[in-house]
Design a protein around this motif. Structure first.
Motif, PDB file in Angstrom:
ATOM      1  N   ASN A   1      -7.943  11.554   0.334  1.00  0.00           N
ATOM      2  CA  ASN A   1      -6.612  11.247   1.167  1.00  0.00           C
ATOM      3  C   ASN A   1      -6.795   9.613   1.187  1.00  0.00           C
ATOM      4  O   ASN A   1      -6.789   9.378   2.263  1.00  0.00           O
ATOM      5  CB  ASN A   1      -5.667  12.586   2.470  1.00  0.00           C
ATOM      6  CG  ASN A   1      -4.561  11.911   1.750  1.00  0.00           C
ATOM      7  OD1 ASN A   1      -3.868  11.357   1.365  1.00  0.00           O
ATOM      8  ND2 ASN A   1      -4.247  13.413   3.694  1.00  0.00           N
ATOM      9  N   LEU A   2      -5.631   9.308   0.726  1.00  0.00           N
ATOM     10  CA  LEU A   2      -6.320   8.002   0.255  1.00  0.00           C
ATOM     11  C   LEU A   2      -4.422   7.777   1.454  1.00  0.00           C
ATOM     12  O   LEU A   2      -4.161   6.429   2.052  1.00  0.00           O
ATOM     13  CB  LEU A   2      -5.509   6.862  -0.944  1.00  0.00           C
ATOM     14  CG  LEU A   2      -6.916   7.163  -1.400  1.00  0.00           C
ATOM     15  CD1 LEU A   2      -6.545   6.879  -3.283  1.00  0.00           C
ATOM     16  CD2 LEU A   2      -7.805   5.846  -0.890  1.00  0.00           C
ATOM     17  N   CYS A   3      -3.952   8.446   1.279  1.00  0.00           N
ATOM     18  CA  CYS A   3      -2.452   8.052   2.713  1.00  0.00           C
ATOM     19  C   CYS A   3      -2.287   9.587   3.272  1.00  0.00           C
ATOM     20  O   CYS A   3      -2.064  10.517   3.492  1.00  0.00           O
ATOM     21  CB  CYS A   3      -1.410   8.924   1.087  1.00  0.00           C
ATOM     22  SG  CYS A   3       0.696   7.703   1.840  1.00  0.00           S
TER      23      CYS A   3
ATOM     24  N   LEU B   1       1.194  -1.781  -0.351  1.00  0.00           N
ATOM     25  CA  LEU B   1       0.305  -0.177   0.051  1.00  0.00           C
ATOM     26  C   LEU B   1       0.781   0.972  -0.122  1.00  0.00           C
ATOM     27  O   LEU B   1       0.805   2.638  -0.890  1.00  0.00           O
ATOM     28  CB  LEU B   1      -0.396  -0.137   0.971  1.00  0.00           C
ATOM     29  CG  LEU B   1      -1.831  -0.997   1.427  1.00  0.00           C
ATOM     30  CD1 LEU B   1      -3.106  -1.287   2.504  1.00  0.00           C
ATOM     31  CD2 LEU B   1      -2.842  -1.306  -0.025  1.00  0.00           C
ATOM     32  N   TRP B   2       1.621   1.161   0.542  1.00  0.00           N
ATOM     33  CA  TRP B   2       2.996   2.457   1.114  1.00  0.00           C
ATOM     34  C   TRP B   2       3.509   2.385  -0.107  1.00  0.00           C
ATOM     35  O   TRP B   2       3.468   3.805  -0.909  1.00  0.00           O
ATOM     36  CB  TRP B   2       3.949   2.447   2.005  1.00  0.00           C
ATOM     37  CG  TRP B   2       4.775   2.883   2.235  1.00  0.00           C
ATOM     38  CD1 TRP B   2       6.102   3.373   2.279  1.00  0.00           C
ATOM     39  CD2 TRP B   2       4.510   4.466   3.024  1.00  0.00           C
ATOM     40  NE1 TRP B   2       6.365   4.382   2.461  1.00  0.00           N
ATOM     41  CE2 TRP B   2       5.441   5.716   2.928  1.00  0.00           C
ATOM     42  CE3 TRP B   2       2.793   5.300   3.372  1.00  0.00           C
ATOM     43  CZ2 TRP B   2       5.538   6.835   3.542  1.00  0.00           C
ATOM     44  CZ3 TRP B   2       2.930   6.056   4.057  1.00  0.00           C
ATOM     45  CH2 TRP B   2       4.356   7.256   4.219  1.00  0.00           C
ATOM     46  N   SER B   3       4.036   1.609  -1.337  1.00  0.00           N
ATOM     47  CA  SER B   3       4.218   1.753  -2.061  1.00  0.00           C
ATOM     48  C   SER B   3       3.232   2.826  -3.306  1.00  0.00           C
ATOM     49  O   SER B   3       4.223   3.309  -3.513  1.00  0.00           O
ATOM     50  CB  SER B   3       4.697   0.173  -3.434  1.00  0.00           C
ATOM     51  OG  SER B   3       3.784  -0.504  -3.751  1.00  0.00           O
ATOM     52  N   VAL B   4       1.908   2.788  -3.269  1.00  0.00           N
ATOM     53  CA  VAL B   4       0.955   2.677  -4.180  1.00  0.00           C
ATOM     54  C   VAL B   4       0.432   4.349  -3.310  1.00  0.00           C
ATOM     55  O   VAL B   4      -0.801   4.970  -3.728  1.00  0.00           O
ATOM     56  CB  VAL B   4       0.153   2.538  -4.725  1.00  0.00           C
ATOM     57  CG1 VAL B   4       0.989   1.429  -5.595  1.00  0.00           C
ATOM     58  CG2 VAL B   4      -0.883   1.817  -3.669  1.00  0.00           C
ATOM     59  N   GLN B   5       1.095   4.632  -2.161  1.00  0.00           N
ATOM     60  CA  GLN B   5       0.540   6.190  -1.351  1.00  0.00           C
ATOM     61  C   GLN B   5      -0.773   6.110  -0.744  1.00  0.00           C
ATOM     62  O   GLN B   5      -1.996   6.301  -0.877  1.00  0.00           O
ATOM     63  CB  GLN B   5       0.656   7.561  -2.518  1.00  0.00           C
ATOM     64  CG  GLN B   5       1.695   8.166  -2.431  1.00  0.00           C
ATOM     65  CD  GLN B   5       2.517   7.551  -4.598  1.00  0.00           C
ATOM     66  OE1 GLN B   5       1.816   7.150  -5.171  1.00  0.00           O
ATOM     67  NE2 GLN B   5       3.837   6.628  -3.831  1.00  0.00           N
ATOM     68  N   MET B   6      -0.504   4.912   0.109  1.00  0.00           N
ATOM     69  CA  MET B   6      -2.059   4.567   0.763  1.00  0.00           C
ATOM     70  C   MET B   6      -1.256   4.178   1.795  1.00  0.00           C
ATOM     71  O   MET B   6       0.084   3.233   2.013  1.00  0.00           O
ATOM     72  CB  MET B   6      -3.179   3.250   0.161  1.00  0.00           C
ATOM     73  CG  MET B   6      -3.349   4.174  -1.210  1.00  0.00           C
ATOM     74  SD  MET B   6      -4.587   2.450  -1.722  1.00  0.00           S
ATOM     75  CE  MET B   6      -4.245   1.352  -2.727  1.00  0.00           C
ATOM     76  N   THR B   7      -1.634   4.040   2.398  1.00  0.00           N
ATOM     77  CA  THR B   7      -2.137   3.972   4.484  1.00  0.00           C
ATOM     78  C   THR B   7      -3.044   2.599   5.296  1.00  0.00           C
ATOM     79  O   THR B   7      -4.565   3.592   4.741  1.00  0.00           O
ATOM     80  CB  THR B   7      -1.508   4.815   5.622  1.00  0.00           C
ATOM     81  OG1 THR B   7      -2.368   5.991   5.375  1.00  0.00           O
ATOM     82  CG2 THR B   7      -0.227   4.892   5.217  1.00  0.00           C
TER      83      THR B   7
END
Ligand code: URA
Length: 217
Positions: free
Chosen positions: A199-201, A71-77
């Motif tokens: 905001n997904l991240c 998830l972090w690699s595609v800007q999501m947390t």
């Protein structure tokens, strides 16, 4: 509390008391969902493993940690998406739930989660979630990365389950990780298109172990 939070809290209180099928006899307690109910994107795994059963949080063990990195690699947390499972009680010995078990639990709980959440995009993590949302004859190797519509009318995409990636080795593992990365990018783009202001991240990845403690049940 927003309306979705309230509805989910009521559902969680009911889920805690569930004893509708024999899977409940072999686990500590049911495991529900985690994340933001207003998120446009919902991730559906298979069912809790040992660490999830211990902590009462979906996808917190080794699979969840790999998911968090992806998830972090595609800007999501994890706090900005919602994660849940097809089945809520850990099957004895971590076996894969059979179709009937998955169907019964999902009809009892997941369907009610979906009715509340109304996600714009669902990511099925692995075959169990893909088969429930799509058709039982779908194959993850062929279907992953392609959009399909669930019977409830949600836009879905399947990707490899993180536990599958953890079982791969060498080149196959690298390839599977790239496949997941591309699938998640597709899912992210559709969610962002549907909800451009969401905001997904967050600024930092979430440490679920600082939020959840071991259950005493
Ligand atoms: N695998 C899943 O599919 N879900 C979990 O919660 C943990 C492992």
């Amino acid at each position: 509390m927003g309306i979705k939070e309230e509805q989910l809290a009521a559902l969680a209180a009911e889920l805690e008391k569930c004893s509708a099928c024999p899977l409940r006899n072999d686990c500590r307690a049911p495991v529900g969902w985690y994340g933001c109910p207003n998120s446009p994107i919902l991730f559906i795994g298979e069912g809790p493993g040992g660490v999830e059963d211990d902590y009462g949080c979906p996808l917190i063990g080794p699979s969840g940690q790999l998911l968090d990195k992806a998830l972090w690699s595609v800007q999501m947390t994890r706090d900005r998406v919602l994660t849940t499972n097809i089945i809520k009680c850990r099957p004895k010995g971590n076996r894969t739930p059979d179709l009937a078990e998955a169907d019964f639990c999902a009809k009892t709980w997941l369907e009610r989660e979906l009715a509340i959440l109304q996600p714009k995009v669902i990511v099925a993590l692995g075959s169990v979630a893909m088969h429930y949302l799509g058709e039982p004859d779908m194959r993850i190797t062929r279907q992953r990365g392609k959009w399909f519509r669930s019977s409830q009318g949600f836009d879905c995409i399947a990707t490899f389950h993180p536990s599958y990636i953890l079982r791969q080795y060498g080149h196959a593992q690298v390839q599977a990780k790239w496949d997941v990365y591309h699938d998640l990018q597709l899912a992210r783009a559709k969610a962002a298109e549907a909800c451009p202001d969401y905001n997904l991240c967050s600024d930092d990845p979430v440490d679920l172990f600082s939020i959840f403690t071991k259950r005493s049940v």
